[in-house]
Write a protein that holds these residues in place. Structure first.
Motif, PDB file in Angstrom:
ATOM      1  N   GLN A   6       9.921  -3.943   5.924  1.00  0.00           N
ATOM      2  CA  GLN A   6       9.462  -4.161   7.289  1.00  0.00           C
ATOM      3  C   GLN A   6       7.974  -3.873   7.426  1.00  0.00           C
ATOM      4  N   ARG A   7       7.504  -2.871   6.734  1.00  0.00           N
ATOM      5  CA  ARG A   7       6.096  -2.488   6.821  1.00  0.00           C
ATOM      6  C   ARG A   7       5.197  -3.631   6.397  1.00  0.00           C
ATOM      7  N   HIS A   8       5.651  -4.455   5.477  1.00  0.00           N
ATOM      8  CA  HIS A   8       4.822  -5.529   4.940  1.00  0.00           C
ATOM      9  C   HIS A   8       5.155  -6.891   5.553  1.00  0.00           C
ATOM     10  N   ALA A   9       6.062  -6.923   6.508  1.00  0.00           N
ATOM     11  CA  ALA A   9       6.558  -8.212   6.981  1.00  0.00           C
ATOM     12  C   ALA A   9       5.466  -9.102   7.551  1.00  0.00           C
ATOM     13  N   ASP A  10       4.434  -8.501   8.108  1.00  0.00           N
ATOM     14  CA  ASP A  10       3.368  -9.285   8.737  1.00  0.00           C
ATOM     15  C   ASP A  10       2.194  -9.528   7.815  1.00  0.00           C
ATOM     16  N   HIS A  11       2.293  -9.137   6.563  1.00  0.00           N
ATOM     17  CA  HIS A  11       1.191  -9.286   5.629  1.00  0.00           C
ATOM     18  C   HIS A  11       1.539 -10.326   4.566  1.00  0.00           C
ATOM     19  N   PRO A  12       0.526 -10.913   3.918  1.00  0.00           N
ATOM     20  CA  PRO A  12       0.802 -11.925   2.891  1.00  0.00           C
ATOM     21  C   PRO A  12       1.689 -11.384   1.788  1.00  0.00           C
ATOM     22  N   LYS A 661      -6.152   4.708  -1.737  1.00  0.00           N
ATOM     23  CA  LYS A 661      -6.427   4.621  -0.304  1.00  0.00           C
ATOM     24  C   LYS A 661      -6.763   3.199   0.132  1.00  0.00           C
ATOM     25  N   ASP A 662      -7.135   2.346  -0.800  1.00  0.00           N
ATOM     26  CA  ASP A 662      -7.618   0.999  -0.493  1.00  0.00           C
ATOM     27  C   ASP A 662      -6.584   0.201   0.310  1.00  0.00           C
ATOM     28  N   ASN A 663      -7.036  -0.399   1.420  1.00  0.00           N
ATOM     29  CA  ASN A 663      -6.165  -1.286   2.202  1.00  0.00           C
ATOM     30  C   ASN A 663      -6.856  -2.620   2.473  1.00  0.00           C
ATOM     31  N   VAL A 664      -7.797  -2.977   1.605  1.00  0.00           N
ATOM     32  CA  VAL A 664      -8.511  -4.246   1.707  1.00  0.00           C
ATOM     33  C   VAL A 664      -8.213  -5.127   0.496  1.00  0.00           C
ATOM     34  N   ASN A 665      -8.356  -4.548  -0.709  1.00  0.00           N
ATOM     35  CA  ASN A 665      -8.160  -5.303  -1.951  1.00  0.00           C
ATOM     36  C   ASN A 665      -6.875  -4.935  -2.678  1.00  0.00           C
ATOM     37  N   ALA A 666      -6.009  -4.168  -2.041  1.00  0.00           N
ATOM     38  CA  ALA A 666      -4.814  -3.648  -2.713  1.00  0.00           C
ATOM     39  C   ALA A 666      -3.588  -4.514  -2.440  1.00  0.00           C
ATOM     40  N   TRP A 667      -2.793  -4.683  -3.482  1.00  0.00           N
ATOM     41  CA  TRP A 667      -1.483  -5.336  -3.398  1.00  0.00           C
ATOM     42  C   TRP A 667      -0.446  -4.364  -3.927  1.00  0.00           C
ATOM     43  N   GLU A 668       0.670  -4.198  -3.220  1.00  0.00           N
ATOM     44  CA  GLU A 668       1.741  -3.314  -3.677  1.00  0.00           C
ATOM     45  C   GLU A 668       2.899  -4.141  -4.212  1.00  0.00           C
ATOM     46  N   LEU A 669       3.449  -3.676  -5.316  1.00  0.00           N
ATOM     47  CA  LEU A 669       4.594  -4.330  -5.945  1.00  0.00           C
ATOM     48  C   LEU A 669       5.873  -3.708  -5.416  1.00  0.00           C
ATOM     49  N   GLY A 670       6.765  -4.536  -4.900  1.00  0.00           N
ATOM     50  CA  GLY A 670       8.023  -4.047  -4.361  1.00  0.00           C
ATOM     51  C   GLY A 670       9.146  -4.086  -5.380  1.00  0.00           C
ATOM     52  N   ALA A 671      10.259  -3.482  -5.021  1.00  0.00           N
ATOM     53  CA  ALA A 671      11.425  -3.469  -5.906  1.00  0.00           C
ATOM     54  C   ALA A 671      11.955  -4.879  -6.144  1.00  0.00           C
ATOM     55  N   ARG A 679      -2.900  -4.160   4.302  1.00  0.00           N
ATOM     56  CA  ARG A 679      -3.880  -4.350   5.355  1.00  0.00           C
ATOM     57  C   ARG A 679      -3.865  -3.124   6.270  1.00  0.00           C
ATOM     58  N   PRO A 680      -4.997  -2.842   6.942  1.00  0.00           N
ATOM     59  CA  PRO A 680      -4.999  -1.711   7.892  1.00  0.00           C
ATOM     60  C   PRO A 680      -3.935  -1.928   8.973  1.00  0.00           C
ATOM     61  N   ARG A 681      -3.267  -0.845   9.345  1.00  0.00           N
ATOM     62  CA  ARG A 681      -2.236  -0.922  10.368  1.00  0.00           C
ATOM     63  C   ARG A 681      -2.663  -0.133  11.602  1.00  0.00           C
ATOM     64  N   GLY A 682      -2.399  -0.715  12.751  1.00  0.00           N
ATOM     65  CA  GLY A 682      -2.727  -0.017  13.985  1.00  0.00           C
ATOM     66  C   GLY A 682      -4.203   0.286  14.095  1.00  0.00           C
ATOM     67  N   GLN A 684      -5.768   2.174  12.022  1.00  0.00           N
ATOM     68  CA  GLN A 684      -6.240   2.568  10.690  1.00  0.00           C
ATOM     69  C   GLN A 684      -7.518   1.821  10.337  1.00  0.00           C
ATOM     70  N   GLN A 685      -8.484   2.533   9.780  1.00  0.00           N
ATOM     71  CA  GLN A 685      -9.755   1.943   9.381  1.00  0.00           C
ATOM     72  C   GLN A 685      -9.595   1.189   8.059  1.00  0.00           C
ATOM     73  N   ALA A 686     -10.289   0.072   7.946  1.00  0.00           N
ATOM     74  CA  ALA A 686     -10.306  -0.652   6.676  1.00  0.00           C
ATOM     75  C   ALA A 686     -11.053   0.175   5.637  1.00  0.00           C
ATOM     76  N   PHE A 687     -10.494   0.237   4.430  1.00  0.00           N
ATOM     77  CA  PHE A 687     -11.133   1.002   3.356  1.00  0.00           C
ATOM     78  C   PHE A 687     -11.065   0.202   2.068  1.00  0.00           C
ATOM     79  N   CYS A 688     -12.227  -0.139   1.530  1.00  0.00           N
ATOM     80  CA  CYS A 688     -12.337  -0.883   0.273  1.00  0.00           C
ATOM     81  C   CYS A 688     -12.907   0.056  -0.785  1.00  0.00           C
ATOM     82  N   ALA A 689     -12.133   0.342  -1.829  1.00  0.00           N
ATOM     83  CA  ALA A 689     -12.549   1.298  -2.847  1.00  0.00           C
ATOM     84  C   ALA A 689     -13.855   0.885  -3.511  1.00  0.00           C
TER      85      ALA A 689
END
Length: 702
Positions: A6-12, A661-671, A679-682, A684-689
Motif C-alpha cells: 500500500q505504501r508504494h501503490a501511488d509510486h512507479p 535515506k534517499d527518496n529521489v533516486n532509490a528503488w526498493e525491491l519487494g517480496a 518518493r517523499p511522502r506527505g 517529507q523532504q526530498a533527499f538525494c544522496a
C-alpha cells in the motif's frame, strides 16, 4: 494489500524479474530490471533533457553487453551440446528475457520520438531525417555524401563469386534489394553495404543552414537518402539498415599457451566475428529481407529487433557531446579535495594519518599525485600496482613508466582479460616492459580485480611501505563518474599484508596468513559468511545486530543463504544493490528483516562497503568485490578494513546512511520481485544522496 504494498501503490512500479515463487530471483531478468530503472531516468522530466537522452544511450549500451555476454554465454553452453534442442529451462529464460528486451527497446524508441527529440527541437536542437530537411539542407547533405561518404563505400552484390561479407560486431550495415540486370546481364537481387567505421555517425550541419539553433543528421540517414545513387542502372526496391550483435567473450586455453599476452592479442582479432546472437533492422525492413539476414547469421526470429530509428542508439552520444547548452546538462561539478593537516609531501602526511577519498565527490588526483611523487622521489625504491581498467590515456600509467625509466623496481600486475579493455591493457603492458618494468598477468584461470598500489621508500636506513587500497579502477574517466572509495595509508599491518598479496601474485606461492585483508579466492567468502553468522549469533543472544552492505550485484547463493538465516535470527539487514539481485527480501519466515534498495542517479554507484555492527565494534570493510560467485571464487579480490575511527564513521555517514535515506533516486525491491520507486511522502523532504554528497564534499559550479 499489505502495508508495504500500500505504501508504494501511488509510486512507479517496475515489472517483476520473476514470478513471486522460489527464494532466488533470476539473474538475467534481474539485470534487465536494472535497465528498466535506468530507463526510468530517461523518462523523468525533472532531469535535464540531454541527460535523459544519455540515459537512453546507456540503456542501449547495457543491452549490447547483455547480449554480447549474458545471452551469448547461455547460447554458448547450448552450442557445446551440438545439435540437441534447447533445454526447456534455457528456452524459458531466453523467452522471458526476449519479451522483456523487446518491451524495453520498444519503450526506448517511443520515448526518443515522442518526448526527447520533440523537446530538443523546441530547444533549437534538431535531428533531421531526410523528409525533415529543406532544399538547402538536402543540397548540403548530397554534397557531403559525394565528398565524404561515397568514396569510402563498397557495395557488394551477392553471387557465387561475391559471398556474403564478414559483418563486424555492432557495425552499421545496409541490405539492399535490387531489380533489373547487373552490368553482366545477371539478375543479382541482393547487395550488402557496410558503413565505414571511420565516418562519424552524427553529422552537424553548418549553422547557417539552421535558422533556429543547430541541426544534425545521422550517417544512416545520409546513406539512405542516396543509396540508389550507388547502383547505376538498377532500381532499389527495398533496403534497411541492420546491425548484428555477436558473442564477445574471449577465450584462450590458459593451460596451453606459453605467452598469454600474445595469445590474447591474436584472439582479439577474431572477437568481432563471434557467433551472432541478435539482429537489429529498421522497422520498415521487408520481412523477407529480415528473414534472409536471420538465415545468414543463424539467429532465431525471437532475437530479431525491428526498431523505429537508428539501430545503434549509443551513437547519439555524439550529439550530446556536440551541444554546449548548460541548461540541458547536469549542473557543472568540481570534485573537492580531502582536508590535510599541515604542510608537506604526501608521504609525510601519511605518516601522520590515513587519507580517505570518496570519488567522484572528491578528486582522484591525490592518487595520481601519490604515484607520481613515488616515481620522482629518489628515496622510493619500488612501486607495485594492480591494473584492471585504466583506459588508453593515463597519467598514472605514464608515472609508472617514468619510475621504471629512473631505475626503480616497478612491478605491475596487468589483467589482460578485463572485458572490453584487453587491447588497452596489452598496449600498456608492452610499454611498461620496454622500459624495464616487471609485468605479470595475474593467476591462470583467475582475473586479478583487486585495486592495490604499494610504494616502498627508504627512510633512515629502513624501508617504509605506503599503499593505496580502493574499490574502483585506476581509470581517469570512470573516477569522475563512478562512486568509489580509496584509502591512502602507511599503516604497518595493512601495507605489510598488501605486500604479501603482491608476492603471492608474482611468485604464485601460497600467501601467508592475513589478519586484516580478506583475499579471494582463499578467504573472502569465508570471512563474509563468518561475519554474517557472527551477527546472527549476537541476535540470538537478544542483542542488537545489524548488517549494511553496498555493492553492484548480489548473486552468490551461499551468501544469500547466510543472509536469510541471519534475518530469521533477527538481524536487521539493509542491502544497497545497484544492479542484479537474486535475494528476495521481505518474505515472512525467510527474509522479513532484509530490505533491498537500488540507487540510480547521476553517478554510477560502484563502491562496495560491508558493515557489521559486531557489538559496538562497527566493523567497516571496503572492497573490490561484489557478492557474486565469480568475485568470491574466480577472481583475485581484496576487502580491507577501515581502522581509523574517524574514517570509519566517515564511510558510514557518507557511503551508507545517505543512501538509506534517499527518496529521489532509490528503488526498493519487494517480496514479489518488483522494484518500487521511493518518493517523499506527505511533508517529507526530498533527499538525494548523490546531491547531498556533492554539496558536502565537492565544489558546485566548477
Amino acid at each position: 494489500m499489505n502495508k508495504k504494498t500500500q505504501r508504494h501503490a501511488d509510486h512507479p512500479t517496475l515489472p517483476a524479474p520473476e514470478e513471486p515463487t522460489g527464494i532466488y530471483l533470476n539473474r538475467e531478468l534481474s539485470q534487465l530490471a536494472f535497465n528498466r530503472r535506468v530507463l526510468a531516468q530517461a523518462e523523468d522530466p525533472s532531469i535535464p533533457l540531454l541527460e535523459r537522452l544519455r540515459y537512453l544511450c546507456i540503456v542501449s549500451s547495457n543491452l549490447d553487453e547483455f547480449f554480447e555476454v549474458r545471452i551469448a554465454s547461455l547460447l554458448a553452453h547450448h552450442r557445446m551440446g551440438g545439435t540437441q534442442p534447447i533445454p526447456p529451462a534455457l528456452a524459458a529464460v531466453l523467452d522471458r528475457t526476449g519479451i522483456e528486451c523487446h518491451s524495453i527497446i520498444e519503450r526506448q524508441y517511443a520515448l526518443l520520438h515522442q518526448e526527447i527529440l520533440p523537446q530538443l527541437s523546441e530547444q533549437g536542437i534538431h535531428l533531421l531525417r531526410h523528409d525533415d530537411r529543406n532544399e538547402a539542407q538536402r543540397a548540403w547533405v548530397k554534397e557531403y555524401f559525394e565528398r565524404q561518404v561515397r568514396p569510402l563505400l563498397t557495395p557488394i552484390g551477392l553471387d557465387p563469386a561475391h559471398p556474403f561479407p564478414q559483418v563486424i560486431n555492432k557495425s552499421l550495415n545496409f541490405i539492399v534489394e535490387l531489380t533489373g540486370k547487373d552490368a553482366f546481364g545477371r539478375g543479382t537481387g541482393i547487395a550488402i553495404l557496410k558503413a565505414p567505421r571511420v565516418l562519424p555517425r552524427v553529422i552537424r550541419l553548418p549553422d547557417e543552414l539552421s535558422k533556429k539553433g543547430v541541426a544534425f543528421c545521422l550517417l544512416s540517414s545520409v546513406i539512405h537518402a542516396h543509396i540508389a545513387d550507388l547502383f547505376t542502372g538498377r532500381d532499389v526496391v527495398a533496403y534497411s539498415q541492420f546491425r548484428v550483435t555477436r558473442n564477445s567473450d574471449l577465450w584462450v586455453d590458459e593451460e596451453e599457451v606459453k605467452n598469454l599476452r600474445q595469445a590474447l592479442r591474436m584472439e582479439l582479432q577474431t572477437r568481432q566475428f563471434g557467433f551472432a546472437v541478435r539482429l537489429e533492422v529498421a522497422r520498415n525492413c521487408p520481412p523477407h529481407l529480415a528473414q534472409f539476414l536471420l538465415d545468414q547469421f543463424s539467429i532465431d526470429k525471437s532475437r530479431l529487433y525491428a526498431v523505429d530509428g537508428p539501430v545503434n542508439m549509443v551513437r547519439l552520444l555524439e550529439l550530446i557531446n556536440n551541444v554546449r547548452q548548460p541548461a540541458l546538462h547536469f549542473p557543472s561539478f568540481q570534485a573537492g579535495l580531502p582536508m590535510a593537516s599541515g604542510d608537506g609531501d604526501i608521504f609525510s602526511m601519511l605518516t601522520r594519518r590515513d587519507i580517505l577519498l570518496h570519488h567522484p565527490f572528491q578528486s582522484f588526483q591525490p592518487v595520481v599525485d601519490f604515484i607520481r611523487a613515488a616515481a620522482l622521489d629518489p628515496n622510493v625504491v619500488a612501486i607495485k600496482q594492480t591494473i584492471y581498467r585504466t583506459g588508453m590515456n593515463s597519467d598514472l600509467m605514464e608515472s609508472l613508466i617514468a619510475a621504471a625509466q629512473r631505475g626503480k623496481e616497478v612491478t605491475v600486475i596487468v589483467e589482460l582479460m578485463a572485458r572490453f579493455d584487453e587491447e588497452a591493457n596489452i598496449n600498456w603492458a608492452e610499454k611498461l616492459e620496454r622500459t624495464g618494468a616487471q609485468v605479470v598477468y595475474g593467476v591462470v584461470g583467475l582475473k586479478t580485480h583487486a585495486k592495490l598500489a604499494l610504494v616502498l621508500r627508504r627512510e633512515g636506513g629502513e624501508l617504509r611501505r605506503y599503499a593505496h587500497l580502493g574499490t574502483g579502477n585506476y581509470h581517469p574517466t570512470t573516477t569522475k563518474h563512478y562512486t568509489d572509495f580509496g584509502l591512502l595509508t602507511a599503516h604497518p599491518a595493512l601495507t605489510a599484508e598488501a605486500n604479501e598479496i603482491f608476492i603471492h601474485l608474482t611468485s604464485l606461492t601460497k600467501p601467508n596468513k592475513l589478519h586484516h585483508l580478506w583475499l579471494a579466492p582463499f578467504a573472502l567468502q569465508k570471512e563474509i559468511i563468518r561475519a554474517i553468522k557472527n551477527e546472527a549469533e549476537i541476535a540470538r543472544q537478544g542483542k542488537p545486530a545489524r548488517i549494511i552492505a553496498k555493492m553492484n550485484a548480489l548473486l552468490d547463493e551461499s551468501v544469500i543463504r547466510a543472509l536469510y538465516a541471519a534475518s530469521s535470527d533477527g538481524v536487521k539487514i539493509d542491502l544497497i544493490v545497484r544492479g542484479a539481485c537474486a535475494l528476495r527480501p521481505g518474505v515472512p519466515g525467510l527474509s522479513e528483516n532484509i530490505r533491498v534498495r537500488s540507487i540510480i542517479g547521476r553517478f554510477l554507484e560502484h563502491s562496495r562497503i560491508y558493515y557489521f555492527r559486531n557489538g559496538l565494534a562497527h566493523d567497516v570493510y571496503l572492497a573490490s568485490a561484489d557478492w557474486m560467485n565469480r568475485n568470491l571464487f574466480r577472481r583475485v579480490e581484496v576487502a580491507f578494513p577501515v581502522l581509523d575511527k574517524a574514517l570509519k564513521k566517515q564511510v558510514i555517514t557518507q557511503g551508507l546512511n545517505p543512501y538509506l535515506k534517499d527518496n529521489v533516486n532509490a528503488w526498493e525491491l519487494g517480496a514479489d520481485g518488483k522494484y518500487h520507486r521511493r518518493r517523499p511522502r506527505g511533508k517529507q523532504q526530498a533527499f538525494c544522496a548523490q546531491q547531498y554528497l556533492a554539496q558536502l564534499l565537492g565544489t558546485p559550479g566548477g
